[in-house]
Design an enzyme around this catalytic site. Sequence first.
Site, PDB file in Angstrom:
ATOM      1  N   SER A 126     -54.992  41.182 142.655  1.00  0.00           N
ATOM      2  CA  SER A 126     -56.016  41.029 141.615  1.00  0.00           C
ATOM      3  C   SER A 126     -57.209  41.869 142.046  1.00  0.00           C
ATOM      4  O   SER A 126     -57.368  42.163 143.242  1.00  0.00           O
ATOM      5  CB  SER A 126     -56.445  39.564 141.535  1.00  0.00           C
ATOM      6  OG  SER A 126     -57.714  39.444 140.906  1.00  0.00           O
ATOM      7  N   TYR A 174     -58.486  31.140 144.591  1.00  0.00           N
ATOM      8  CA  TYR A 174     -57.779  32.278 143.975  1.00  0.00           C
ATOM      9  C   TYR A 174     -58.142  33.593 144.671  1.00  0.00           C
ATOM     10  O   TYR A 174     -57.274  34.366 145.078  1.00  0.00           O
ATOM     11  CB  TYR A 174     -58.139  32.327 142.491  1.00  0.00           C
ATOM     12  CG  TYR A 174     -57.430  33.407 141.709  1.00  0.00           C
ATOM     13  CD1 TYR A 174     -56.156  33.190 141.188  1.00  0.00           C
ATOM     14  CD2 TYR A 174     -58.031  34.642 141.486  1.00  0.00           C
ATOM     15  CE1 TYR A 174     -55.502  34.178 140.469  1.00  0.00           C
ATOM     16  CE2 TYR A 174     -57.382  35.633 140.775  1.00  0.00           C
ATOM     17  CZ  TYR A 174     -56.124  35.395 140.262  1.00  0.00           C
ATOM     18  OH  TYR A 174     -55.480  36.377 139.562  1.00  0.00           O
TER      19      TYR A 174
HETATM   20  C1  BGC Z   1     -57.830  36.723 136.828  1.00  0.00           C
HETATM   21  C2  BGC Z   1     -58.418  36.746 135.441  1.00  0.00           C
HETATM   22  C3  BGC Z   1     -59.754  37.455 135.434  1.00  0.00           C
HETATM   23  C4  BGC Z   1     -59.659  38.799 136.106  1.00  0.00           C
HETATM   24  C5  BGC Z   1     -60.989  39.512 136.226  1.00  0.00           C
HETATM   25  C6  BGC Z   1     -57.786  38.121 137.358  1.00  0.00           C
HETATM   26  O1  BGC Z   1     -57.231  38.136 138.633  1.00  0.00           O
HETATM   27  O2  BGC Z   1     -56.532  36.166 136.799  1.00  0.00           O
HETATM   28  O3  BGC Z   1     -58.541  35.426 134.979  1.00  0.00           O
HETATM   29  O4  BGC Z   1     -60.207  37.630 134.115  1.00  0.00           O
HETATM   30  O5  BGC Z   1     -59.106  38.650 137.385  1.00  0.00           O
HETATM   31  O6  BGC Z   1     -62.006  38.693 136.710  1.00  0.00           O
END
Ligand code: BGC
Length: 266
Positions: free
Chosen positions: A151, A164
């Site tokens: 991410s 996360y």
């Molecule tokens: C998340 C999203 C978020 C994006 C940018 C991703 O890793 O799952 O929910 O909008 O990052 O912040």
Amino acid sequence: MQRLKGQKALITGASSGIGRGIAIAMAKEGAQVGINYYKNLEGAEETLKQVEANGGEGIILQANVGDPEEVEGMFKKFLDAFGTIDIMVTNAGIQKDAPFLEMDFKDWQQVLNINLSGQFLCAQFAAKEFIKRGVVKDRSKAAGKIICMSSVHDIIPWAGHINYATSKGGVMMMMKTMAQELAHHKIRVNAISPGAIKTPINEEVWQNEEKRKELLELIPYQRIGKPKDIGNTAVWLASDESDYVNGTTIYVDGCMTLYPGFIGNG
Ligand code: BGC
């Protein structure tokens, strides 16, 4: 010429969102796909329907990627059906958001278990199979390809989402270390770091006009990403076109990582 013709790809978390986008994109390029899901059978069936509508072939595999025994069972079924594996996409991931001071330890552990340990387990199973089999001439230049789902939050801290962001930071270092250890086996390991992609994981943002606008402001390219954007990148990373790409992360984020004012979007 289909770029993944005859290759067997296992995609975790393929019952919706990015995983579904990857399964469809790979099937279009001739791969046979294993569609993993945990709870959303209906979603997995819809993915399979779309894979078949695009002329592809797939099987549905239920497993909690955070559970070693279930992962083992999933691989067994995949190998029984397809005989071998060429591409592993460790995509399954969850979000359980809360500010640091309020975060429940269970939510911390669960997100780390699915997003980080789950990717570790699936990648390890796949790598062992790749090594056992080695390079198959005419199929691919590599013995196998692992694509981890990271991410933009593997480098951008994300207030309100510490579990996360930590899991994705871990994915980045895990991917690089795997790549180092596996390169001499002719295995390639890379990661995709999506920005804001319209999927069920961030449905709350899409439903809320104000939050949606705030999010758009964080994306210099001024559009929200689609699962297909990630699917196309995954196809390229799995194909021989990227044969010299190993141990790296591709940010597919409309320039979000370069936005200087990013402090979070809820
Ligand atoms: C998340 C999203 C978020 C994006 C940018 C991703 O890793 O799952 O929910 O909008 O990052 O912040």
